[in-house]
Motif scaffolding. Structure first.
Motif, PDB file in Angstrom:
ATOM      1  N   VAL A 431       0.846  -1.190   0.000  1.00 36.92           N
ATOM      2  CA  VAL A 431       0.000   0.000   0.000  1.00 36.92           C
ATOM      3  C   VAL A 431       0.887   1.248   0.000  1.00 36.92           C
ATOM      4  N   PRO A 432       0.520   2.244  -0.793  1.00 34.67           N
ATOM      5  CA  PRO A 432      -0.462   2.125  -1.881  1.00 34.67           C
ATOM      6  C   PRO A 432       0.054   1.179  -2.942  1.00 34.67           C
ATOM      7  N   PRO A 433      -0.846   0.489  -3.628  1.00 37.50           N
ATOM      8  CA  PRO A 433      -0.400  -0.528  -4.591  1.00 37.50           C
ATOM      9  C   PRO A 433       0.192   0.101  -5.845  1.00 37.50           C
ATOM     10  N   HIS A 434       1.000  -0.682  -6.531  1.00 39.23           N
ATOM     11  CA  HIS A 434       1.477  -0.299  -7.844  1.00 39.23           C
ATOM     12  C   HIS A 434       0.525  -0.855  -8.882  1.00 39.23           C
ATOM     13  N   SER A 435       0.209  -0.052  -9.877  1.00 35.22           N
ATOM     14  CA  SER A 435      -0.618  -0.528 -10.982  1.00 35.22           C
ATOM     15  C   SER A 435       0.038  -0.054 -12.264  1.00 35.22           C
ATOM     16  N   ILE A 436       1.089  -0.788 -12.657  1.00 34.84           N
ATOM     17  CA  ILE A 436       1.881  -0.427 -13.825  1.00 34.84           C
ATOM     18  C   ILE A 436       2.133  -1.682 -14.648  1.00 34.84           C
ATOM     19  N   CYS A 437       2.325  -1.485 -15.937  1.00 29.46           N
ATOM     20  CA  CYS A 437       2.579  -2.623 -16.824  1.00 29.46           C
ATOM     21  C   CYS A 437       3.945  -3.219 -16.558  1.00 29.46           C
ATOM     22  N   VAL A 438       4.948  -2.354 -16.387  1.00 32.45           N
ATOM     23  CA  VAL A 438       6.312  -2.783 -16.087  1.00 32.45           C
ATOM     24  C   VAL A 438       6.841  -1.915 -14.955  1.00 32.45           C
TER      25      VAL A 438
END
Length: 768
Positions: A431-438
């Motif tokens: 937290v906070p989360p990562h929301s990435i492709c790479v």
């Protein structure tokens, strides 16, 4: 609405002597019922005849409906009578434009503010890889298209886009057999995707169906969907009949956008004192029994004890929009009544006048008022100037929830958020989360988009030489200014250090000391020769040429001082040319001395006329002529491309080198080449004459001195080409000092030794 009307009726300054009333109709979430209720609202005896005034009721405005779809259905009837319609849901431009609804006003914020709020929330937490689940209808498609366009402009990518419709799961209120397989596919996508953020755009029925099936699947498969959910506008938790929250664990920590509300004084007390009269019993008693799951008659003492999931004592976003809409109509009526001249004279007691609904439009479009919460409102292009609150939903094991206000998006699209107030889903890995492709590119790197993949999926490459990036996920590296260079990590630029061979640094001090030391030694040799001017050894080696050679050597040592210090226009012009001419004079003198040695030997043979060439004029002519050639080369250099001060910012990292640009490198090598040519001739002649029988034959010493001279300058060329910066100057100074010292040491030190220490060898001239 009832609370707002009561406030207005009890306010003697707003509409004195005028009482507002209301009708309430329920469309039961059905389009046909919406049309019928709208017509029943307009006509007295249910003779629903559109476009005709047959016993119409005195309706000044209508508030509703709950969604854009129902609002448009109502507007299709109300617009025929030019009745103002106050809509408390955001306008969704799916198949229509606002110009198609000229008599509708929206008390909810513009749809674009919601979209911008989502984008700002994603950008704040650097969430650039998100999933999108929308309803498979016009509203869902419009939402997806508009959000996709904003995503592109903000470098956000869609990991997956799922379109669903409730008929995929329900048929006549029964679950379809294939719904299990479909929800399993959805769950597989959610679990396998590395997108940690899911945006949901669906109506209550669809979202509840999806949520219920996901919960069942989680239990069966023993899996968890740990995601951050961004819920639809004005979203609330739904409950089962027994009061359990639908999606309590899935939507823990979810975000939603709700119309910004301020605390309205008196609303809480109004709810506590509400009376169940005949006009309200149809609505409130039905809700009451459903909420309490009791069959008893309506009772008033339980209202405050109801949990928030059943009934909230605070004014919700929709209620706040309705409240403001009612006040907008009331202020428009106020403006109409008090715009009459007679009314202006009798403000305390306004006589009723005939007002038609269409007359309100001119006043509603320019309305400006403060509501009961002292918040300022006005319509801007038929939208009320208001923003959204960002709500964080926190659930508890006892099937209750808490709405936490964590941010806001204002009507001017200003975004603010309180990170410390956010409660995250306990299923998240971080937290906070990562929301990435790479993984993000580090500072000092830039992105390279992978072929055939979205922009958010990229490789990282280190910034090249003289380039930096001072932020993560930089799209490209930035070049440092010319007077700066990147640090080791290539994350910021550092000012370059100005570099030149100065008198203050150790290398400069050593070179100056050496040059001055040999200058003193040369002066001592000159003094020794002058003091012993008439001795045989001085006479035998041509006094005048030796004196000129010593002066040239002295000046060569002094010319070294022109190479040290900050390069200027004058010093750049003088130093190479001065050195070239003086050194050519020295080598020319050596050549003249060598030729004279050969001529002197040949003159010893009987009858040889070469004796006539042994005069002083011949030696002087040789030295002068050879030196003159170098002077001509230097003059040509000055006229064609003279040296000038220059700045080199690229040869050495982190340094700005102040140097003398030679102008024409060809002319520079011509000067060195000519000196080398003279030296080679001197070496050759001296080498051939080294064994001539002469007491004071200096051919051997000249041979050795020229050997030293040639060796130094031949090794100088590769050293000069491979060295950078101020060390180029140091290499040239070393060559000058070494070759100059070779001449001084090899030619004159042996003579000084004889003059000072072996005077017995200096007693007679060599035989003639």
């Amino acid at each position: 609405m009832i609370f707002a009307i009561n406030e207005i009726n009890n306010n003697p300054r707003l509409l004195p002597n005028i009482t507002l009333g209301f009708h309430i109709f329920d469309n039961l979430y059905n389009s046909r019922t919406t049309y019928e209720a709208t017509l029943d609202l307009l006509f007295k005896q249910k003779n629903n005849i559109p476009n005709y005034k047959c016993g119409r009721k005195d309706v000044f405005s209508v508030t509703g409906g709950l969604t854009s779809e129902y609002s448009m259905q109502m507007a299709s009837i109300l617009s025929n009578f030019k009745i103002p319609q106050i809509t408390f849901d955001s306008f969704e431009a799916t198949v229509s434009d606002k110009s198609d609804f000229p008599f509708s006003y929206w008390t909810a914020p513009r749809e674009t503010i919601h979209h911008v709020g989502i984008i700002q929330l994603l950008l704040h937490f650097r969430w650039t890889w998100v999933g999108l689940i929308v309803s498979d209808d016009d509203a869902g498609e419009s939402f997806a298209q508009k959000l996709s366009s904003l995503f592109i402009h903000n470098n956000i990518c869609i990991a997956f886009l799922i379109r669903e419709i409730v008929t995929h799961f329900l048929l006549n209120n029964y679950w379809k057999p294939e719904c299990t397989e479909r929800i399993m596919e959805l769950m597989q996508i959610l679990i396998s995707s590395n997108a940690s953020v899911i945006i949901l755009k669906a109506d209550a029925l669809l979202s509840n169906s999806l949520t219920y099936l996901m919960e069942i699947n989680e239990i069966k498969k023993n899996t968890n969907v740990g995601k951050v959910w961004i819920m639809p506008l004005q979203w609330y938790f739904s409950t089962f009949l027994k009061g359990e929250l639908i999606g309590r664990n899935i939507f823990f920590g979810a975000f939603s956008f709700s119309v910004h509300t301020d605390t309205v004084p008196g609303f809480h007390d109004f709810l506590l004192n509400v009376k169940f009269d005949k006009t309200l019993s149809m609505f409130l008693c039905f809700f009451w029994r459903l909420a309490l799951l009791r069959c008893e008659n309506c009772r008033e003492e339980y209202l405050e004890d109801l949990p928030a999931k059943v009934f909230e004592m605070d004014m919700s976003g929709e209620s706040y929009s309705i409240y403001n809409g009612v006040y907008a109509v009331a202020h428009a009526l106020h403006a109409i009544y008090f715009s009459r001249p007679k009314a202006m004279l009798h403000k305390v007691n306004v006589e009723p006048v005939n007002v038609h609904p269409w007359q309100l439009h001119a006043f509603l479009e320019n309305i400006h008022f403060n509501n009961g919460a002292a918040q300022e409102f006005f319509f801007e292009k038929k939208d009320l100037s208001i923003g959204y609150d960002i709500i964080n939903w926190v659930t508890f094991p006892n099937e209750t929830y808490l709405k936490v206000l964590v941010g806001r998006v204002s009507s001017s699209q200003n975004f603010s958020i309180i990170k410390d107030a956010i409660v995250w889903n306990t299923r998240l890995k971080q937290v906070p989360p990562h929301s990435i492709c790479v993984e993000s590119c580090h500072i000092g790197q830039s992105k390279i988009v992978q072929e055939g993949k979205p922009l958010c999926c990229y490789d990282c490459t280190a910034c090249s030489e003289n380039m930096i990036s001072n932020e993560k996920d930089a799209t490209h590296c930035v070049k440092c200014p010319g007077d700066h260079y990147p640090n080791e990590n290539h994350d910021h630029c550092i000012p370059k250090v100005i570099s030149f061979l100065s008198y203050q640094e150790p290398l400069g001090i050593v070179l100056v000391s050496v040059a001055l030391s040999f200058t003193v030694i040369t002066c001592f040799v000159i003094q020794t020769f002058l003091k012993n001017w008439n001795t045989p050894i001085v006479k035998a080696n041509n006094q005048n040429l030796s004196c000129v050679l010593l002066i040239a050597i002295l000046l060569c040592y002094l010319s070294c001082l022109l190479f040290i210090g900050k390069p200027g226009k004058l010093s750049c012009l003088l130093r190479q040319m001065t050195f070239g001419i003086i050194f050519s004079v020295a080598v020319s003198c050596v050549l003249a001395k060598t030729i004279l040695v050969v001529l002197a030997f040949l003159a010893t043979k009987p009858g040889n006329r070469i004796r006539t060439w042994l005069g002083q004029k011949v030696a002087t002519s040789i030295a002068f002529f050879c030196s003159l050639q170098q002077v001509c080369i230097c003059i040509a250099w000055l006229l064609s491309s003279p040296p000038f001060p220059d700045v080199d910012m690229h040869s050495q990292t982190g340094k700005i080198i102040l140097e003398c640009n030679e102008g024409s490198i060809t002319m520079f090598y011509c000067v060195l080449g000519y000196m080398g040519f003279l030296a080679m001739i001197s070496f050759t002649v001296a080498f051939l004459a080294r064994k001539l029988p002469d007491t004071f034959n200096e051919a051997k010493f000249i041979t050795f001195s020229m050997l030293v001279f040639c060796s130094v300058w031949i090794s100088f060329i590769p050293g000069y080409l491979s060295t950078k910066g101020k060390y180029i100057v140091a290499v040239e100074l070393f060559a000058i000092l070494a070759s100059n010292t070779g001449l001084l040491a090899c030619i004159f030190l042996p003579k000084c030794y004889i003059i000072i220490f072996r005077a017995d060898f200096n007693t007679k001239m060599p035989s003639s």
